[in-house]
Scaffold this motif. Structure first.
Motif, PDB file in Angstrom:
ATOM      1  N   GLU A  72       0.898   4.070  -3.372  1.00 30.01           N
ATOM      2  CA  GLU A  72       0.126   5.316  -3.355  1.00 30.01           C
ATOM      3  C   GLU A  72       0.470   6.280  -4.489  1.00 30.01           C
ATOM      4  O   GLU A  72      -0.441   6.798  -5.141  1.00 30.01           O
TER       5      GLU A  72
ATOM      6  N   ALA B 236      -2.301   7.312  -7.356  1.00 30.27           N
ATOM      7  CA  ALA B 236      -2.670   8.713  -7.601  1.00 30.27           C
ATOM      8  C   ALA B 236      -2.508   9.068  -9.081  1.00 30.27           C
ATOM      9  O   ALA B 236      -3.373   9.746  -9.660  1.00 30.27           O
TER      10      ALA B 236
ATOM     11  N   LEU C 212      -6.724  -0.509  -4.993  1.00 29.87           N
ATOM     12  CA  LEU C 212      -5.523  -0.910  -4.263  1.00 29.87           C
ATOM     13  C   LEU C 212      -5.817  -2.196  -3.514  1.00 29.87           C
ATOM     14  O   LEU C 212      -6.651  -2.236  -2.606  1.00 29.87           O
TER      15      LEU C 212
ATOM     16  N   ALA D  28       0.805  -1.227   0.000  1.00 27.43           N
ATOM     17  CA  ALA D  28       0.000   0.000   0.000  1.00 27.43           C
ATOM     18  C   ALA D  28       0.836   1.274   0.000  1.00 27.43           C
ATOM     19  O   ALA D  28       0.618   2.173  -0.819  1.00 27.43           O
ATOM     20  N   ARG D  29       1.794   1.379   0.903  1.00 31.41           N
ATOM     21  CA  ARG D  29       2.571   2.614   1.008  1.00 31.41           C
ATOM     22  C   ARG D  29       3.363   2.891  -0.255  1.00 31.41           C
ATOM     23  O   ARG D  29       3.494   4.024  -0.694  1.00 31.41           O
TER      24      ARG D  29
END
Length: 174
Positions: free
Chosen positions: A20, A24, A35, A16-17
């Motif tokens: 991002e 976007a 996601l 996830a991190r």
């Protein structure tokens, strides 16, 4: 003007991190980005003895294998100041962002094979090399550096684990 990816659904499976910025960009281009990380990255908490043993400046070379290796090592280990630094792939950019000089970067192939093709890694007799990495993964780099005469120490600073699926993401996928 219609966004380039309007009507397209993209499932992003990166952690996830790390995903991002890509998510976007997809959304800015009009895509429906879902996601759904397949794995999570978590640090390995090193005890005091391990932190002392893995201090980069105790080695002739410190090799960072990934951005995760850079991130999680810098949170626990001293910054390298005297060791020569090598980086594979995006680790180079992560080190640059931290103001750490990188002495060796593979050019043709941004992987272990590319690093091993560099001149400084041809004859390593009498040298100590720290490989900063996650648990598991390929063994080629460690094995080949040792075959070329180096004493190789692995500094495992993170692990990958399966990610639990977010029910909202699963519903969006349906």
């Amino acid at each position: 003007m219609t966004p380039a990816l309007e009507g397209i659904t993209v499932v992003v499976t990166r952690p996830a991190r790390q995903a991002e910025p890509f998510v976007a960009m997809l959304r800015d281009a009009g895509a429906n980005a879902i996601l759904l990380p397949a794995i999570e990255i978590e640090p390995i908490e090193l005890d005091a003895a391990s932190r002392a043993a893995l201090a980069p400046d105790k080695f002739d070379w410190t090799v960072y294998t990934s951005t995760n290796a850079v991130e999680w090592s810098l949170q626990q280990l001293p910054r390298p100041t005297h060791t020569r630094v090598a980086a594979i792939g995006r680790a180079t950019r992560a080190l640059d962002e931290q103001g750490i000089r990188v002495d060796a970067v593979p050019q043709a192939a941004s992987d272990s094979e590319g690093l091993l093709a560099l001149g400084p890694f041809a004859d390593l007799r009498g040298q100590r090399i720290l490989i900063v990495k996650g648990t598991g993964g390929r063994t080629l780099l460690r094995e080949e550096l040792a075959r070329r005469g180096a004493e190789v120490v692995l500094g495992e600073v993170y692990r990958r684990r399966p990610s639990a699926a977010d029910p909202t993401a699963l519903e969006a996928l349906r």
